[in-house]
Design a protein around this motif. Sequence first.
Motif, mmCIF file in Angstrom:
data_model
loop_
_atom_site.group_PDB
_atom_site.id
_atom_site.type_symbol
_atom_site.label_atom_id
_atom_site.label_comp_id
_atom_site.label_asym_id
_atom_site.label_seq_id
_atom_site.Cartn_x
_atom_site.Cartn_y
_atom_site.Cartn_z
ATOM 1 N N LYS A 33 0.813 -1.219 0.000
ATOM 2 C CA LYS A 33 0.000 0.000 0.000
ATOM 3 C C LYS A 33 0.848 1.271 0.000
ATOM 4 O O LYS A 33 0.339 2.366 -0.264
ATOM 5 C CB LYS A 33 -0.914 -0.006 1.242
ATOM 6 C CG LYS A 33 -1.786 -1.242 1.337
ATOM 7 C CD LYS A 33 -2.723 -1.382 0.154
ATOM 8 C CE LYS A 33 -3.512 -2.679 0.202
ATOM 9 N NZ LYS A 33 -4.236 -2.896 1.432
ATOM 10 N N THR A 34 2.142 1.135 0.290
ATOM 11 C CA THR A 34 2.987 2.337 0.291
ATOM 12 C C THR A 34 3.482 2.684 -1.115
ATOM 13 O O THR A 34 4.014 3.764 -1.337
ATOM 14 C CB THR A 34 4.207 2.123 1.206
ATOM 15 O OG1 THR A 34 4.980 1.022 0.718
ATOM 16 C CG2 THR A 34 3.758 1.836 2.634
ATOM 17 N N THR A 35 3.310 1.736 -2.043
ATOM 18 C CA THR A 35 3.754 1.987 -3.422
ATOM 19 C C THR A 35 2.701 2.804 -4.154
ATOM 20 O O THR A 35 1.570 2.354 -4.336
ATOM 21 C CB THR A 35 3.983 0.660 -4.173
ATOM 22 O OG1 THR A 35 4.921 -0.127 -3.453
ATOM 23 C CG2 THR A 35 4.494 0.930 -5.581
ATOM 24 N N ARG A 36 3.055 4.010 -4.551
ATOM 25 C CA ARG A 36 2.115 4.870 -5.276
ATOM 26 C C ARG A 36 2.561 5.142 -6.703
ATOM 27 O O ARG A 36 1.793 5.631 -7.519
ATOM 28 C CB ARG A 36 1.942 6.215 -4.545
ATOM 29 C CG ARG A 36 1.645 6.114 -3.075
ATOM 30 C CD ARG A 36 0.466 5.193 -2.795
ATOM 31 N NE ARG A 36 -0.790 5.692 -3.304
ATOM 32 C CZ ARG A 36 -1.942 5.042 -3.257
ATOM 33 N NH1 ARG A 36 -1.981 3.820 -2.755
ATOM 34 N NH2 ARG A 36 -3.051 5.569 -3.743
ATOM 35 N N GLU A 37 3.818 4.808 -7.001
ATOM 36 C CA GLU A 37 4.330 5.059 -8.345
ATOM 37 C C GLU A 37 5.458 4.082 -8.647
ATOM 38 O O GLU A 37 6.224 3.703 -7.762
ATOM 39 C CB GLU A 37 4.826 6.497 -8.465
ATOM 40 C CG GLU A 37 5.237 6.904 -9.880
ATOM 41 C CD GLU A 37 5.578 8.382 -9.969
ATOM 42 O OE1 GLU A 37 4.650 9.202 -10.034
ATOM 43 O OE2 GLU A 37 6.776 8.701 -9.965
ATOM 44 N N GLN A 60 1.041 4.757 -12.024
ATOM 45 C CA GLN A 60 0.587 5.403 -10.792
ATOM 46 C C GLN A 60 -0.533 4.558 -10.198
ATOM 47 O O GLN A 60 -1.469 4.161 -10.901
ATOM 48 C CB GLN A 60 0.094 6.823 -11.073
ATOM 49 C CG GLN A 60 1.215 7.830 -11.258
ATOM 50 C CD GLN A 60 0.722 9.262 -11.268
ATOM 51 O OE1 GLN A 60 -0.458 9.530 -11.465
ATOM 52 N NE2 GLN A 60 1.627 10.196 -11.041
ATOM 53 N N PHE A 61 -0.442 4.282 -8.895
ATOM 54 C CA PHE A 61 -1.421 3.457 -8.208
ATOM 55 C C PHE A 61 -2.371 4.364 -7.429
ATOM 56 O O PHE A 61 -1.939 5.174 -6.606
ATOM 57 C CB PHE A 61 -0.728 2.476 -7.270
ATOM 58 C CG PHE A 61 0.208 1.545 -7.984
ATOM 59 C CD1 PHE A 61 -0.262 0.373 -8.553
ATOM 60 C CD2 PHE A 61 1.559 1.851 -8.104
ATOM 61 C CE1 PHE A 61 0.604 -0.486 -9.223
ATOM 62 C CE2 PHE A 61 2.422 0.998 -8.771
ATOM 63 C CZ PHE A 61 1.943 -0.175 -9.331
ATOM 64 N N LEU A 62 -3.659 4.212 -7.716
ATOM 65 C CA LEU A 62 -4.667 5.062 -7.098
ATOM 66 C C LEU A 62 -5.646 4.211 -6.300
ATOM 67 O O LEU A 62 -5.795 3.008 -6.530
ATOM 68 C CB LEU A 62 -5.425 5.857 -8.176
ATOM 69 C CG LEU A 62 -4.559 6.673 -9.152
ATOM 70 C CD1 LEU A 62 -5.429 7.299 -10.226
ATOM 71 C CD2 LEU A 62 -3.761 7.742 -8.428
ATOM 72 N N GLY A 63 -6.350 4.847 -5.373
ATOM 73 C CA GLY A 63 -7.304 4.139 -4.545
ATOM 74 C C GLY A 63 -6.668 3.613 -3.273
ATOM 75 O O GLY A 63 -5.453 3.415 -3.202
ATOM 76 N N ILE A 69 -4.727 1.479 -11.762
ATOM 77 C CA ILE A 69 -3.336 1.664 -12.207
ATOM 78 C C ILE A 69 -3.362 2.500 -13.476
ATOM 79 O O ILE A 69 -3.900 2.061 -14.504
ATOM 80 C CB ILE A 69 -2.644 0.318 -12.484
ATOM 81 C CG1 ILE A 69 -2.694 -0.592 -11.243
ATOM 82 C CG2 ILE A 69 -1.204 0.537 -12.918
ATOM 83 C CD1 ILE A 69 -3.777 -1.621 -11.278
ATOM 84 N N GLU A 70 -2.827 3.694 -13.430
ATOM 85 C CA GLU A 70 -2.756 4.558 -14.604
ATOM 86 C C GLU A 70 -1.375 4.444 -15.242
ATOM 87 O O GLU A 70 -0.359 4.439 -14.544
ATOM 88 C CB GLU A 70 -3.052 6.011 -14.228
ATOM 89 C CG GLU A 70 -4.493 6.239 -13.823
ATOM 90 C CD GLU A 70 -4.811 7.705 -13.583
ATOM 91 O OE1 GLU A 70 -6.011 8.054 -13.550
ATOM 92 O OE2 GLU A 70 -3.861 8.503 -13.424
#
Length: 340
Positions: A33-37, A60-63, A69-70
């Motif tokens: 959950k700490t991975t955002r990019e 990029q990880f959203l939510g 995943i964008e």
Amino acid sequence: MSNINYTSRTEGQTKINTIIWTVPHFVNLLENKTTREFRTEKAKETCLDPICTRFHLKMQFLGRDNDIIEIYYLSPDPVFLKSILTICLKRFEERSIVIKEYHTVQANKWQYLATLFKRDITGYDGRDIFLLNDGSLRLKFQFIVSNDIKVEHSNVPEAQLSNDFENLLNNGLFSDVIMKSVEGNEYKVHKAVLASRSLVLKAHFEHNTTECQTNIVESPLEAEVLNEVLIFIYTDKAPSVDDVPEKLLAAADYYQLSRLKSLCEEALHKKLTVENAIETLQLAELHSAKILKQLTLEFIKDGQAKLITKTEGWAKVKSVDLIKAIYEYIMNDDIEADIK
């Protein structure tokens, strides 16, 4: 650490750059959950062609649970390109996720390409849908750069041709023909524009037809749809394609507007669900939308068949050929899997 493979080749005035990005243990990355990019590293290339290292990629990880995943890409130089994203599946299969037609890309600015969903990567029943056997996610990017229309300066004004032609449609200046909707709505249009965009409309003015004599074209389309078709003919844009893709697909097929047809197929693919899969397949069959038909059959094959047989659309199917096509597609895949 991800693996990047770059290749490039030249075809006429374009250079096709292919990047295969493999991310191992992708589910573990989603669960963190700490991975955002997540970005590609600078490649240590041996390729002498600088185009090989032109593009960089990132996710990029959203939510709250990394549900979205964008996908983005970046080019150090301004270019005019077409981009294609394909996901590599098991058994050497591939699925096209998005195709973006030629457009200008600014230098050193991240460009949005596509969105993936966690539910598609790990299915509702725990199956890995988009993952390879080793749990990795493999994406194939194709950046098709037009060498003869390459943008050298990022401050070049945007092209006005599309807007100018839209104004020409709206004000009817110098129009030489009237096009009528099925309700009788009239549109002042131009023979040269219609004929250059549609072989069907061109045929109206080539011979001694009623349309050629009266300068009036009676269309079987409703005003709402005809208006969108004319906007596309004049501007090459389809602003309402996501609102009425079914009607526009029929219109595009009728007037042989291949690009509009492709845009409609893409819009219908994005709206594909268990409930509308049969109707979408019938629509694709009716209008010879081969890409949409293939994508819908793949959707049904990917674990959705049992659910679809319980829908209202399935209950209303009367075409034996349609049921046979679905059955053969699913069975053929199973036979190939057993052979391998």
